[in-house]
Scaffold this motif. Sequence first.
Motif, PDB file in Angstrom:
ATOM      1  N   ASP A 164      37.178 -52.695  46.138  1.00 35.80           N
ATOM      2  CA  ASP A 164      38.563 -52.834  45.713  1.00 35.80           C
ATOM      3  C   ASP A 164      39.155 -51.482  45.306  1.00 35.80           C
ATOM      4  O   ASP A 164      38.465 -50.461  45.296  1.00 35.80           O
ATOM      5  CB  ASP A 164      38.636 -53.812  44.521  1.00 35.80           C
ATOM      6  CG  ASP A 164      38.091 -55.177  44.871  1.00 35.80           C
ATOM      7  OD1 ASP A 164      38.858 -56.003  45.385  1.00 35.80           O
ATOM      8  OD2 ASP A 164      36.879 -55.411  44.667  1.00 35.80           O
ATOM      9  N   THR A 189      37.392 -57.895  50.130  1.00 36.44           N
ATOM     10  CA  THR A 189      38.048 -57.465  48.901  1.00 36.44           C
ATOM     11  C   THR A 189      38.465 -58.666  48.068  1.00 36.44           C
ATOM     12  O   THR A 189      38.471 -59.799  48.552  1.00 36.44           O
ATOM     13  CB  THR A 189      39.265 -56.577  49.235  1.00 36.44           C
ATOM     14  OG1 THR A 189      39.667 -55.842  48.083  1.00 36.44           O
ATOM     15  CG2 THR A 189      40.430 -57.384  49.790  1.00 36.44           C
ATOM     16  N   SER A 190      38.799 -58.439  46.806  1.00 41.11           N
ATOM     17  CA  SER A 190      39.147 -59.517  45.885  1.00 41.11           C
ATOM     18  C   SER A 190      40.646 -59.812  45.925  1.00 41.11           C
ATOM     19  O   SER A 190      41.455 -58.896  45.778  1.00 41.11           O
ATOM     20  CB  SER A 190      38.756 -59.138  44.456  1.00 41.11           C
ATOM     21  OG  SER A 190      37.369 -58.914  44.360  1.00 41.11           O
ATOM     22  N   SER A 211      43.267 -63.167  44.502  1.00 44.12           N
ATOM     23  CA  SER A 211      43.423 -64.496  43.919  1.00 44.12           C
ATOM     24  C   SER A 211      44.722 -64.526  43.124  1.00 44.12           C
ATOM     25  O   SER A 211      45.430 -63.516  43.020  1.00 44.12           O
ATOM     26  CB  SER A 211      42.251 -64.824  42.984  1.00 44.12           C
ATOM     27  OG  SER A 211      42.308 -64.016  41.815  1.00 44.12           O
ATOM     28  N   ASP A 213      44.380 -61.744  40.739  1.00 44.04           N
ATOM     29  CA  ASP A 213      43.878 -60.472  41.260  1.00 44.04           C
ATOM     30  C   ASP A 213      44.657 -60.146  42.535  1.00 44.04           C
ATOM     31  O   ASP A 213      44.204 -60.441  43.638  1.00 44.04           O
ATOM     32  CB  ASP A 213      42.385 -60.607  41.555  1.00 44.04           C
ATOM     33  CG  ASP A 213      41.673 -59.271  41.626  1.00 44.04           C
ATOM     34  OD1 ASP A 213      42.359 -58.234  41.730  1.00 44.04           O
ATOM     35  OD2 ASP A 213      40.433 -59.255  41.574  1.00 44.04           O
ATOM     36  N   LYS A 215      36.866 -62.228  48.751  1.00 41.58           N
ATOM     37  CA  LYS A 215      35.888 -62.748  47.806  1.00 41.58           C
ATOM     38  C   LYS A 215      36.615 -63.176  46.519  1.00 41.58           C
ATOM     39  O   LYS A 215      37.743 -62.764  46.265  1.00 41.58           O
ATOM     40  CB  LYS A 215      34.836 -61.683  47.479  1.00 41.58           C
ATOM     41  CG  LYS A 215      35.427 -60.384  46.949  1.00 41.58           C
ATOM     42  CD  LYS A 215      34.357 -59.312  46.758  1.00 41.58           C
ATOM     43  CE  LYS A 215      35.004 -57.989  46.314  1.00 41.58           C
ATOM     44  NZ  LYS A 215      34.015 -56.961  45.990  1.00 41.58           N
ATOM     45  N   ARG A 216      35.964 -64.031  45.760  1.00 38.92           N
ATOM     46  CA  ARG A 216      36.500 -64.545  44.496  1.00 38.92           C
ATOM     47  C   ARG A 216      37.932 -65.086  44.667  1.00 38.92           C
ATOM     48  O   ARG A 216      38.836 -64.768  43.886  1.00 38.92           O
ATOM     49  CB  ARG A 216      36.430 -63.453  43.426  1.00 38.92           C
ATOM     50  CG  ARG A 216      35.003 -62.928  43.244  1.00 38.92           C
ATOM     51  CD  ARG A 216      34.911 -61.729  42.326  1.00 38.92           C
ATOM     52  NE  ARG A 216      34.983 -62.137  40.936  1.00 38.92           N
ATOM     53  CZ  ARG A 216      34.949 -61.273  39.923  1.00 38.92           C
ATOM     54  NH1 ARG A 216      34.847 -59.978  40.153  1.00 38.92           N
ATOM     55  NH2 ARG A 216      35.003 -61.695  38.675  1.00 38.92           N
ATOM     56  N   TYR A 268      39.526 -62.514  34.418  1.00 37.89           N
ATOM     57  CA  TYR A 268      40.454 -63.473  35.009  1.00 37.89           C
ATOM     58  C   TYR A 268      41.025 -64.413  33.941  1.00 37.89           C
ATOM     59  O   TYR A 268      42.215 -64.757  33.967  1.00 37.89           O
ATOM     60  CB  TYR A 268      39.764 -64.277  36.112  1.00 37.89           C
ATOM     61  CG  TYR A 268      39.445 -63.465  37.349  1.00 37.89           C
ATOM     62  CD1 TYR A 268      40.195 -62.341  37.687  1.00 37.89           C
ATOM     63  CD2 TYR A 268      38.397 -63.823  38.186  1.00 37.89           C
ATOM     64  CE1 TYR A 268      39.908 -61.602  38.829  1.00 37.89           C
ATOM     65  CE2 TYR A 268      38.106 -63.089  39.329  1.00 37.89           C
ATOM     66  CZ  TYR A 268      38.859 -61.976  39.645  1.00 37.89           C
ATOM     67  OH  TYR A 268      38.578 -61.248  40.767  1.00 37.89           O
ATOM     68  N   THR A 315      45.666 -67.833  48.164  1.00 40.07           N
ATOM     69  CA  THR A 315      44.900 -66.706  48.711  1.00 40.07           C
ATOM     70  C   THR A 315      44.931 -66.710  50.234  1.00 40.07           C
ATOM     71  O   THR A 315      45.108 -65.665  50.865  1.00 40.07           O
ATOM     72  CB  THR A 315      43.456 -66.773  48.193  1.00 40.07           C
ATOM     73  OG1 THR A 315      43.466 -66.640  46.765  1.00 40.07           O
ATOM     74  CG2 THR A 315      42.615 -65.654  48.783  1.00 40.07           C
ATOM     75  N   GLN A 350      39.165 -56.521  41.048  1.00 41.31           N
ATOM     76  CA  GLN A 350      37.871 -56.677  40.400  1.00 41.31           C
ATOM     77  C   GLN A 350      36.751 -56.701  41.444  1.00 41.31           C
ATOM     78  O   GLN A 350      36.817 -57.456  42.408  1.00 41.31           O
ATOM     79  CB  GLN A 350      37.831 -57.989  39.612  1.00 41.31           C
ATOM     80  CG  GLN A 350      38.819 -57.997  38.454  1.00 41.31           C
ATOM     81  CD  GLN A 350      38.492 -56.952  37.417  1.00 41.31           C
ATOM     82  OE1 GLN A 350      37.506 -57.040  36.700  1.00 41.31           O
ATOM     83  NE2 GLN A 350      39.316 -55.931  37.342  1.00 41.31           N
TER      84      GLN A 350
END
Length: 298
Positions: free
Chosen positions: A149, A167-168, A170, A173, A194-195, A216, A243, A297
């Motif tokens: 990230d 990459t993160s 959400s 994020d 991810k996440r 988060y 996302t 993150q």
Amino acid sequence: MERRKYGNTDMEVSVLGFGGAEIGFQQATPQQVEKLLGSALDAGLNVIDTAECYNISEELIGQTVGHRRDDFYLFTKCGHASGFDLPDWTPAMLEQSIDRSLKRLKTEFVDVIHLHGCSEELLRRGEVIEVLQRAKEQGKTRYIGYSGDHKAALYAIECGAFDSLETSVSIADQEAIELTIPEAAKRGMGVVVKRPIANAAWKTGSKPENAYAHTYWDRLSELKYDFLQADLKESVGTALRFTLSVPGVQTAIVGTANPDRWLENAKLLEGGPLPQELYNAIRARWKEVAAAEWVGQG
């Protein structure tokens, strides 16, 4: 299950992938993983993502679905010694790690190897990239990528060496939505997130025990999205659909050791992309509240 073209590769990936961290760290049994992945593959899953440092994750995947290798795209990562008596990020360790991953996964090749959170300084030196390029030349991986990230991810994209970005992204994020993903898309890179549900940090109504989700939780406490007050399945579905509505994202990996959870998450996507009005509202709230230090993150 919807599939999307993965950048300029020849892969058509399921929008919902599987992340292998939890089965490794929770030391799931082969029976649990066989049920989880077998039912998910039957339902349309075709992206399985793992890493060298996820405890027994690679072994479990190889043991339970190695015989179905033609049914899915396999991503793993390298960078952390995790059992080797060598420093992180050294070329010799990376080469040994890649070979060990193939052995654990019971395969002759993976579809993507990502550098696992490598610093910008190491990327600029070039040796770690050269190891992955050699692995690609040797047929150990079809494509190479960067997992990470913030500014290191931006450099990885701009250097032009990689086919894939993990990459993160959400509801908690969103830096990558402007910083990195548009540039990755412009360059034809595949993007795996991810996440994607921010570890569902809001699910109990109190700060999670897992410290990994504390950032988060803190952000969501300030963002105060109205939809988080809804039924948990509905709020998780909204978060996941957000996302997957981000332009340039092709697949999102959700980790679980629960044999039924992947199928449950797949059902949450039946409504398709998030309505544009709600997507825009989530983005606007982020832009209104997010502090400068709310970076991606790892």
